[in-house]
Write a protein that holds these residues in place. Structure first.
Motif, short mmCIF file in Angstrom:
data_model
loop_
_atom_site.label_atom_id
_atom_site.label_comp_id
_atom_site.label_asym_id
_atom_site.label_seq_id
_atom_site.Cartn_x
_atom_site.Cartn_y
_atom_site.Cartn_z
N GLU A 108 -100.83 19.07 51.66
CA GLU A 108 -99.86 19.01 50.65
C GLU A 108 -99.82 20.23 49.61
O GLU A 108 -99.94 20.00 48.42
CB GLU A 108 -100.03 17.58 49.90
CG GLU A 108 -99.91 16.45 50.97
CD GLU A 108 -100.20 14.99 50.24
OE1 GLU A 108 -100.38 15.19 48.94
OE2 GLU A 108 -100.05 13.91 50.77
N ALA A 109 -99.80 21.44 50.17
CA ALA A 109 -100.13 22.69 49.51
C ALA A 109 -99.31 22.82 48.30
O ALA A 109 -98.03 22.83 48.52
CB ALA A 109 -100.18 23.77 50.50
N PRO A 110 -99.74 23.24 47.05
CA PRO A 110 -98.86 23.36 46.09
C PRO A 110 -98.32 25.06 46.24
O PRO A 110 -97.37 25.26 45.50
CB PRO A 110 -99.73 23.50 44.90
CG PRO A 110 -101.24 23.80 45.18
CD PRO A 110 -100.90 23.04 46.58
N GLN A 222 -96.86 19.69 40.70
CA GLN A 222 -95.80 19.40 40.19
C GLN A 222 -94.93 20.61 39.67
O GLN A 222 -93.68 20.63 39.61
CB GLN A 222 -95.98 18.53 39.05
CG GLN A 222 -96.59 17.06 39.17
CD GLN A 222 -97.15 16.38 38.36
OE1 GLN A 222 -97.11 16.88 36.99
NE2 GLN A 222 -97.53 15.02 38.60
N TRP A 223 -95.63 21.67 39.20
CA TRP A 223 -95.03 22.98 38.48
C TRP A 223 -94.27 23.57 39.73
O TRP A 223 -93.36 23.92 39.66
CB TRP A 223 -96.05 23.76 38.06
CG TRP A 223 -95.66 25.21 37.55
CD1 TRP A 223 -94.81 25.26 36.54
CD2 TRP A 223 -96.16 26.26 37.94
NE1 TRP A 223 -94.59 26.42 36.36
CE2 TRP A 223 -95.41 27.26 37.32
CE3 TRP A 223 -97.12 26.77 39.08
CZ2 TRP A 223 -95.60 28.74 37.45
CZ3 TRP A 223 -97.13 28.03 39.39
CH2 TRP A 223 -96.39 28.86 38.49
N SER A 225 -93.40 22.62 42.74
CA SER A 225 -92.36 21.91 43.29
C SER A 225 -90.94 22.26 42.67
O SER A 225 -90.15 21.84 43.29
CB SER A 225 -92.66 20.35 43.49
OG SER A 225 -92.80 19.72 41.91
N GLN A 226 -91.00 22.74 41.63
CA GLN A 226 -90.02 22.83 41.01
C GLN A 226 -89.20 24.13 41.38
O GLN A 226 -87.77 23.92 41.56
CB GLN A 226 -90.01 23.53 39.26
CG GLN A 226 -90.60 21.92 38.49
CD GLN A 226 -90.92 22.57 37.17
OE1 GLN A 226 -90.03 22.48 36.48
NE2 GLN A 226 -92.05 23.06 36.84
N TRP A 227 -89.75 25.00 42.06
CA TRP A 227 -89.06 26.20 42.82
C TRP A 227 -88.40 25.53 44.12
O TRP A 227 -87.59 25.78 44.44
CB TRP A 227 -90.20 27.15 43.19
CG TRP A 227 -89.65 28.19 43.87
CD1 TRP A 227 -89.03 29.34 43.77
CD2 TRP A 227 -89.61 28.39 45.49
NE1 TRP A 227 -88.48 30.25 44.72
CE2 TRP A 227 -88.92 29.63 45.91
CE3 TRP A 227 -90.18 27.59 46.43
CZ2 TRP A 227 -88.82 29.86 47.27
CZ3 TRP A 227 -90.20 27.90 47.80
CH2 TRP A 227 -89.51 29.15 48.10
N ALA A 228 -89.09 24.73 44.90
CA ALA A 228 -88.73 23.91 46.06
C ALA A 228 -87.29 23.22 45.60
O ALA A 228 -86.45 23.46 46.58
CB ALA A 228 -89.61 23.26 46.63
N ALA A 229 -87.21 22.72 44.47
CA ALA A 229 -86.32 21.79 44.19
C ALA A 229 -85.02 22.63 43.87
O ALA A 229 -83.84 22.56 44.20
CB ALA A 229 -86.48 21.07 42.96
#
Length: 242
Positions: A108-110, A222-223, A225-229
């Protein structure tokens, strides 16, 4: 008669532990707090109840964190940890622990790309940033071992880690966090009708390393994942335009 009462008491207590723990298989406590997430009690007929030890330690302390969202696909290079305590093989130990972190962070790599860079000598953060930049990565992940003890399944393990993440474009430190955790052999407790004791896994250092790695991964995940969103939203808007 006494033996029958003793056995009944043990069965009831074991059932209670299973109810509280809510599981029947070994559980790794990864939130690192003094309360176990579950028990795996084993009833021995010598009036002893045994359950698996769990990871204990301090809360995660994040002293530096980004103020903005990632503006590009987050790629990184992971470097060995450098011990700040006296060890027989400091670089080898720091590399082994860092690789444990790296393997956990691959799950579940960041980061969209996460390489591990072997080192033959100690290094500075500036050097790590330069190497990561040469690899085309946006971030360099370094760290220090602030505490280390590996006593195996006999006495347990202890680990303290400070993890730092640098932006390779600016050289700025954007993440810094530290945590201490341990797993040790608890003493046997004698009660009126039975004894209670805990047991350690075959490799408690691996369990402690994984626990801290998971704990530190969460805020970074969490940080990033904002780019993916943002990317998903942009793609949706582009598709909607046609």
């Amino acid at each position: 008669m006494k033996q029958i009462v003793s056995c009944c008491m043990l069965v009831m207590l074991c059932a209670g532990l299973l109810t509280i723990g809510g599981c029947s298989t070994p559980v790794v406590q990864t939130t690192i707090n003094p309360v176990p997430s579950g028990f795996t009690p084993e009833l021995r007929w010598d009036d002893t109840i045994v359950w698996d030890e769990w990871v204990r330690g301090d809360d995660l302390i994040v002293s530096v964190y980004p103020q903005t969202k990632p503006d590009a696909a987050p790629t990184a290079v992971f470097f060995p940890f450098l011990p700040t305590v006296s060890l027989r093989d400091p670089l080898e130990t720091g590399t082994a622990v860092a690789k444990g972190f790296w393997r956990e962070w691959l799950r579940e790599a960041p980061f969209t790309v996460l390489e591990f860079r072997e080192m033959t000598t100690s290094y500075s953060p500036e050097y790590a940033v330069r190497l990561a930049r040469q690899r085309g990565a946006l971030f360099a992940i370094t760290g220090k071992l602030t505490d280390f003890y590996d006593g195996g399944s006999v006495t347990g393990a202890r680990l303290g880690v400070t993890l730092d993440i640098y932006d390779t474009r600016t050289g700025a430190l954007i993440w810094s966090m530290n945590q201490f955790a341990y797993m040790d052999k608890d003493r046997t407790r004698d009660f009126l009708l039975f004894k209670a004791e805990t047991r350690l896994p075959s490799d408690p250092l691996w369990v402690v390393t994984t626990a801290i790695a998971q704990s530190m991964k969460r805020p970074v995940q969490q940080w990033t994942s904002q780019w993916a969103a943002v990317q998903q939203q942009n793609n949706s808007e582009e598709n909607a335009a046609f």
